[in-house]
Design a protein around this motif. Structure first.
Motif, mmCIF file in Angstrom:
data_model
loop_
_atom_site.group_PDB
_atom_site.id
_atom_site.type_symbol
_atom_site.label_atom_id
_atom_site.label_comp_id
_atom_site.label_asym_id
_atom_site.label_seq_id
_atom_site.Cartn_x
_atom_site.Cartn_y
_atom_site.Cartn_z
ATOM 1 N N HIS A 35 -3.083 -5.628 -7.831
ATOM 2 C CA HIS A 35 -1.740 -5.109 -7.560
ATOM 3 C C HIS A 35 -1.843 -3.757 -6.850
ATOM 4 O O HIS A 35 -1.127 -3.493 -5.876
ATOM 5 N N ARG A 36 -2.750 -2.919 -7.309
ATOM 6 C CA ARG A 36 -2.935 -1.606 -6.684
ATOM 7 C C ARG A 36 -3.537 -1.735 -5.291
ATOM 8 O O ARG A 36 -3.116 -1.045 -4.360
ATOM 9 N N ILE A 37 -4.510 -2.623 -5.146
ATOM 10 C CA ILE A 37 -5.149 -2.819 -3.839
ATOM 11 C C ILE A 37 -4.145 -3.366 -2.835
ATOM 12 O O ILE A 37 -4.071 -2.897 -1.691
ATOM 13 N N SER A 38 -3.354 -4.354 -3.250
ATOM 14 C CA SER A 38 -2.380 -4.941 -2.327
ATOM 15 C C SER A 38 -1.302 -3.930 -1.950
ATOM 16 O O SER A 38 -0.858 -3.878 -0.797
ATOM 17 N N GLY A 39 -0.886 -3.112 -2.886
ATOM 18 C CA GLY A 39 0.097 -2.080 -2.578
ATOM 19 C C GLY A 39 -0.447 -1.066 -1.591
ATOM 20 O O GLY A 39 0.236 -0.665 -0.643
ATOM 21 N N PHE A 40 -1.692 -0.651 -1.784
ATOM 22 C CA PHE A 40 -2.300 0.297 -0.847
ATOM 23 C C PHE A 40 -2.468 -0.328 0.529
ATOM 24 O O PHE A 40 -2.215 0.328 1.546
ATOM 25 N N LEU A 41 -2.882 -1.582 0.574
ATOM 26 C CA LEU A 41 -3.075 -2.269 1.853
ATOM 27 C C LEU A 41 -1.767 -2.337 2.633
ATOM 28 O O LEU A 41 -1.738 -2.040 3.832
ATOM 29 N N PHE A 43 0.870 -0.395 2.237
ATOM 30 C CA PHE A 43 1.304 0.951 2.572
ATOM 31 C C PHE A 43 0.498 1.520 3.730
ATOM 32 O O PHE A 43 1.055 2.138 4.639
ATOM 33 N N ALA A 44 -0.805 1.315 3.719
ATOM 34 C CA ALA A 44 -1.667 1.878 4.754
ATOM 35 C C ALA A 44 -1.409 1.236 6.118
ATOM 36 O O ALA A 44 -1.500 1.909 7.148
ATOM 37 N N ALA A 85 -1.404 -9.930 0.403
ATOM 38 C CA ALA A 85 -1.084 -8.656 -0.249
ATOM 39 C C ALA A 85 0.385 -8.621 -0.654
ATOM 40 O O ALA A 85 0.726 -8.173 -1.758
ATOM 41 N N HIS A 89 1.399 -8.587 -4.539
ATOM 42 C CA HIS A 89 2.110 -7.399 -5.010
ATOM 43 C C HIS A 89 3.478 -7.772 -5.572
ATOM 44 O O HIS A 89 3.910 -7.231 -6.602
#
Length: 136
Positions: A35-41, A43-44, A85, A89
């Motif tokens: 969940h954190r990785i997909s959110g960062f992906l 967002f980035a 992602a 997410h």
């Protein structure tokens, strides 16, 4: 109180770097990290996606240019990663919202909901992949 009547408290130790391969994270923990990785992906890459979208709607020529870029298999894999992602997410976010209402907090329910999140996100991503790569 005597020492014989006291229960021995559990001892928690930090994991050393050499022990990481032996540590097994529970499924709910894996879903939380994803969940954190997909959110960062998401967002980035949001500025890049918005820039490309803005450039693609300028004219028909720029749209056809980006359409040619998207037809490349590597770009399709990047798009598929972004689709995964989003689905991951979204599904994990719904899971967390349900857990905020104190539903499914016990160990068995948390494991089942984590497996459901993974199954939903992977199944929806597979459907998009079939469409993206022209299977149907």
């Amino acid at each position: 109180m005597s020492n014989a009547l006291q229960k021995k408290r559990p001892e928690f130790r930090n994991i050393h770097i050499t022990e990481l391969s032996n540590y097994r994270l529970p499924l709910a923990g894996i879903v939380s990290i994803l969940h954190r990785i997909s959110g960062f992906l998401m967002f980035a890459l949001l500025p890049v996606i918005l820039y490309l979208f803005e450039k693609s709607i300028v004219s028909e020529i720029s749209f056809e240019h980006f359409r040619g870029i998207v037809s490349h298999p590597v770009v399709k894999l990047v798009i598929l990663a972004l689709v995964w992602a989003y689905f991951q997410h979204f599904a994990a976010g719904v899971r967390h919202l349900v857990m905020d209402t104190h539903i499914g907090l016990d160990k068995d329910s948390a494991r089942k909901s984590a497996a459901t999140v993974l199954a939903i996100s992977l199944a929806l991503t597979a459907l998009v992949a079939l469409k993206l790569f022209g299977v149907f």
